[in-house]
Motif scaffolding. Structure first.
Motif, mmCIF file in Angstrom:
data_model
loop_
_atom_site.group_PDB
_atom_site.id
_atom_site.type_symbol
_atom_site.label_atom_id
_atom_site.label_comp_id
_atom_site.label_asym_id
_atom_site.label_seq_id
_atom_site.Cartn_x
_atom_site.Cartn_y
_atom_site.Cartn_z
ATOM 1 N N PHE A 1 89.187 4.285 94.517
ATOM 2 C CA PHE A 1 87.824 3.930 95.093
ATOM 3 C C PHE A 1 87.230 2.911 94.186
ATOM 4 O O PHE A 1 86.589 1.815 94.780
ATOM 5 N N VAL A 2 87.375 2.897 92.821
ATOM 6 C CA VAL A 2 86.837 2.130 92.104
ATOM 7 C C VAL A 2 87.224 0.654 92.362
ATOM 8 O O VAL A 2 86.439 -0.364 92.363
ATOM 9 N N TRP A 3 88.546 0.628 92.597
ATOM 10 C CA TRP A 3 89.107 -0.823 92.611
ATOM 11 C C TRP A 3 88.450 -1.301 94.075
ATOM 12 O O TRP A 3 88.084 -2.431 93.881
ATOM 13 N N ALA A 4 88.407 -0.463 95.182
ATOM 14 C CA ALA A 4 88.082 -1.037 96.270
ATOM 15 C C ALA A 4 86.703 -1.438 96.206
ATOM 16 O O ALA A 4 86.162 -2.241 96.586
ATOM 17 N N LEU A 5 85.809 -0.499 95.436
ATOM 18 C CA LEU A 5 84.307 -0.878 95.113
ATOM 19 C C LEU A 5 84.333 -2.109 94.765
ATOM 20 O O LEU A 5 83.381 -3.096 94.843
ATOM 21 N N SER A 6 84.985 -2.646 93.576
ATOM 22 C CA SER A 6 84.926 -3.718 92.700
ATOM 23 C C SER A 6 85.316 -4.835 93.816
ATOM 24 O O SER A 6 84.865 -5.828 93.690
ATOM 25 N N GLY A 7 86.158 -4.715 94.633
ATOM 26 C CA GLY A 7 86.678 -5.651 95.433
ATOM 27 C C GLY A 7 85.608 -5.864 96.430
ATOM 28 O O GLY A 7 85.615 -7.326 96.735
ATOM 29 N N SER A 8 84.837 -5.001 96.714
ATOM 30 C CA SER A 8 83.795 -5.392 97.958
ATOM 31 C C SER A 8 82.697 -6.061 97.341
ATOM 32 O O SER A 8 82.142 -6.816 97.946
ATOM 33 N N PHE A 9 82.668 -6.554 96.084
ATOM 34 C CA PHE A 9 81.700 -7.206 95.328
ATOM 35 C C PHE A 9 82.176 -8.640 94.839
ATOM 36 O O PHE A 9 81.442 -9.296 94.476
ATOM 37 N N LEU B 1 87.553 -6.474 86.708
ATOM 38 C CA LEU B 1 87.049 -5.493 87.412
ATOM 39 C C LEU B 1 85.898 -6.186 88.463
ATOM 40 O O LEU B 1 85.700 -5.751 89.530
ATOM 41 N N LEU B 2 85.293 -7.322 87.859
ATOM 42 C CA LEU B 2 84.268 -7.753 88.573
ATOM 43 C C LEU B 2 84.223 -9.316 88.603
ATOM 44 O O LEU B 2 84.653 -9.815 87.479
ATOM 45 N N GLY B 3 83.787 -9.819 89.497
ATOM 46 C CA GLY B 3 83.700 -11.279 89.496
ATOM 47 C C GLY B 3 82.522 -11.829 88.760
ATOM 48 O O GLY B 3 82.244 -11.194 87.944
ATOM 49 N N ALA B 4 82.222 -12.982 88.949
ATOM 50 C CA ALA B 4 81.100 -13.616 88.435
ATOM 51 C C ALA B 4 79.805 -12.836 88.346
ATOM 52 O O ALA B 4 79.050 -12.785 87.449
ATOM 53 N N GLU B 5 79.520 -12.724 89.611
ATOM 54 C CA GLU B 5 78.268 -11.813 89.921
ATOM 55 C C GLU B 5 78.499 -10.854 91.069
ATOM 56 O O GLU B 5 79.497 -11.094 91.785
ATOM 57 N N LEU B 6 77.603 -9.835 91.314
ATOM 58 C CA LEU B 6 77.902 -8.762 92.436
ATOM 59 C C LEU B 6 77.335 -9.645 93.964
ATOM 60 O O LEU B 6 76.350 -10.081 93.932
ATOM 61 N N LYS B 7 78.585 -9.766 94.706
ATOM 62 C CA LYS B 7 78.350 -10.340 96.048
ATOM 63 C C LYS B 7 77.812 -9.285 96.994
ATOM 64 O O LYS B 7 78.611 -8.722 97.777
ATOM 65 N N TRP B 8 76.661 -9.105 96.948
ATOM 66 C CA TRP B 8 76.024 -8.076 97.988
ATOM 67 C C TRP B 8 76.244 -8.601 99.391
ATOM 68 O O TRP B 8 76.085 -7.900 100.627
#
Lengths: 308, 344
Positions: free
Chosen positions: A58-66, A79-86
């Motif tokens: 779940f966490v991995w998919a959540l991080s991928g979604s951003f 875990l996360l990219g440069a910024e959260l891509k909402w």
């Protein structure tokens, strides 16, 4: 005059006292209390580690979604990219008519929930409270239907639906639920009805209540918790249902959420990050229903496993 | 009171029929009809698209079955893969479920949180979780291989070519050790390819299945554990039984009805693996994930070989019935119903 239980407890307390006395001079590490604490904490450690493992996808998919597409392919993975891509979440709705898919899923599910509530109550009642010839025989027939794997019936059902002309409609996805075909739910209702004391029925009969009124005005209101349980179970089962819509639906405007997610995958461009966002969105309704209805849910599972 | 006439059908019988009629109707339409219809189809050469009254569709007898058993490309492979999956999923699944339930049965704080966490995958399952696992299993940028690389100190995640050096011996004539060979770049330790590697593909599916099913069976075992009478444990403790002995001689026997239930439902369920196979690999790599239902789907809905698909469906149903009966029969030897009357 202590009862057997109390006697047992007294004996056990005495035994433990003797044990503890013997070990009073023993080192701290061999005390019974320490062992209990150790057992408790090792349980917590094990369960927590396992819980982390369970949450990782779940966490991995959540991080991928951003992330955006490049960040998803980053090596080593972060875990996360440069910024959260909402915007991923918004783009997901633009690339495919995801909102339409959710509307479709909800419509089907609501129809099914009502259908299950009505038909499984009737069926459960028929198999538990009414004595009729062949009741037990047909109950076993119903149970044996549960044994037959539903996926093995996938193609035969498709053939029947084709013959009926019901392909590419919502009929094959909803009508079975209105006819009490959901064996598991009917079984639950039956188990539940069996727990209602007969005295209620007898009292009503003495007062001159017709048996149909007994059903409508006594049994049905009493069955509300069980009905809630099976409705929640139906929601959760239908939301994830994939092979049934896959086989019956071919117009993509009619697709459900499950099929919609697959469309992300088979799209011509690489939409992995959008797929992750859409997956997260797809998880939300089920999560909400689960947390709200947890009480009923667990009861349902317990009821199904109880003997008799 | 003397009844003037004795009728065969009482009012209650009629009432029962009325209440059960939706189920009757549905059962006939959605259980009996498909079975009969597909049995008939399995003896024809219908392709699933033409009308069945078309001239090209005709009776072929046992030809479909013969094809399956002799010349079909996927039949035996799918049986092997599916049986592999069932055997790999059911026994360890039972073990994991009982283990988790035993842990969660303790009266400690926070157990319900753990219970929720373990059960969540089972609840939210479906396409979303399958897509999630696809990302987790990605050999190059997925979290699984990332963690493996981190903890096992593997420097390269991608596929590595094998480059043989000029000589396998060093200057003194001794053979190079594994480490020296690795430093020379002869091979690299690589993390598994998971869904892309023929040896890891089915184990990947098994890993997903444990994750998804552990919570469900755990709940059922929990209910079973809580039904074990406490006085049995107390009596055993007085007699000096250790916790381990108590587990094997009290807990397990009392759990056998629950285990039977999970065994049958788990077996029936795992024979039907289809969703994840279609979405993740579609049979690849090298036909290692060709499962039985997947082949039925291919033949029935993609390759226009309805006759073969029907034949396969029927074979599966026959096997499932036989297996279920066999398990139920054998269960009388090992299932212990305790003080209570067993069964319905």
């Amino acid at each position: 005059m202590a009862t057997k239980e109390e006697e047992t407890k007294i004996i056990m307390a005495r035994a433990e006292n003797i044990q503890n006395e013997k070990f009073k001079e023993v080192s701290f590490w061999r005390k019974k209390s320490f062992k209990k604490e150790l057992q408790k904490w090792s349980s917590y450690v094990f369960l927590s580690l396992l819980a982390v493992v369970f949450i990782v996808p779940f966490v991995w998919a959540l991080s991928g979604s951003f992330k955006n597409l490049d960040e998803m392919y980053a090596m080593p993975p972060r875990l996360l990219g440069a910024e959260l891509k909402w915007d991923n979440y918004i783009t997901a709705f633009q690339v495919l008519p995801f909102g339409r898919f959710m509307f479709n899923s909800f419509s089907i599910i609501i129809l099914n929930m009502v259908g299950v509530g009505v038909s499984c109550t009737i069926t459960g009642y028929a198999f538990s409270r009414v004595k009729w010839k062949g009741r037990d025989f047909f109950f076993y027939v119903m149970l044996s239907g549960m044994m037959l794997p539903s996926a093995a019936k996938m193609v035969p059902m498709y053939q029947v639906m084709k013959l009926l002309g019901w392909l590419d409609t919502y009929k094959p996805l909803t009508i079975p639920y209105w006819l009490g075909l959901n064996v598991f739910n009917a079984f639950l209702m039956r188990q539940y009805f069996r727990t209602i004391p007969k005295s209620l029925e007898d009292a009503a009969k003495i007062d001159g209540c017709s048996s149909f009124r007994i059903f409508l005005e006594i049994m049905v209101p009493l069955a509300k918790p069980a009905v809630a349980t099976i409705m929640i179970l139906t929601f959760i089962y239908n939301w994830q249902s994939f092979s049934a819509p896959l086989v019956y639906l071919s117009t993509y405007k009619k697709f459900t959420v499950a099929l919609g997610l697959r469309m992300f995958q088979s799209a011509s461009q690489n939409y992995t990050h959008l797929l992750m966002a859409a997956s997260m969105i797809a998880l939300l309704p089920v999560l909400i229903v689960f947390f709200l209805g947890q009480k009923y849910f667990i009861k349902g599972i317990v009821l199904s496993g109880s003997k008799g | 009171m003397v009844k003037p006439k004795k009728s065969f059908f009482t009012a209650q019988d009629f009432e029962g029929f009325v209440y059960a009629s939706p189920w009757f109707f549905g059962y006939l339409l959605f259980n009996v009809a498909p079975l009969l219809f597909s049995l008939v189809i399995s003896f024809t050469n219908w392709d699933g698209v033409l009308s069945i009254f078309d001239n090209q569709v005709h009776w072929v007898g046992l030809k479909n079955f013969v094809i399956l058993f002799t010349s079909d490309r996927y039949f035996y492979k799918s049986i092997y893969n599916t049986v592999y999956y069932v055997i790999g999923h059911v026994p360890p699944g039972i073990f994991i479920g009982i283990l988790l339930a035993a842990f969660l049965n303790q009266k400690l704080k926070g157990m319900s949180i753990f219970r929720t966490v373990y059960y969540l995958p089972n609840v939210v399952g479906g396409v979303a979780t399958i897509m999630m696992w696809q990302q987790v299993f990605q050999p190059d940028y997925g979290i699984l291989n990332a963690l493996i690389a981190k903890f096992l100190d593997i420097t390269q995640l991608a596929r590595v070519e094998i480059n043989l050096p000029a000589s396998l011996r060093d200057e003194n004539g001794f053979f190079l050790s594994f480490m020296e060979l690795r430093d020379l770049g002869v091979y690299g330790l690589k993390a598994p390819g998971w869904l892309t590697n023929p040896y890891w593909s089915k184990p990947s599916f098994l890993i997903m299945s444990y994750w998804g099913a552990a919570g469900g069976s755990m709940l059922i075992y929990l209910a079973g554990l809580q039904a074990v009478p406490q006085h049995l444990y107390e009596a055993a403790e007085i007699d000096g039984a250790s916790k381990v002995q108590q587990f094997f001689h009290i807990t397990l026997p009392q759990l056998t009805p629950t285990i039977l239930f999970v065994l049958i439902t788990g077996m029936v369920g795992s024979f039907q693996i289809f969703d994840s196979a279609l979405l993740l690999t579609n049979g690849q790599p090298q036909d290692t994930t060709v499962f039985y239902i997947l082949v039925i789907y291919w033949y029935g809905l993609q390759s226009f070989k309805m006759g073969l698909a029907s034949a396969m469906s029927w074979l599966l149903m026959a096997v499932m019935i036989v297996l279920a009966i066999a398990i139920m029969r054998s269960s009388f030897r090992w299932v212990y119903y305790g003080d209570e009357r067993g069964g319905d």
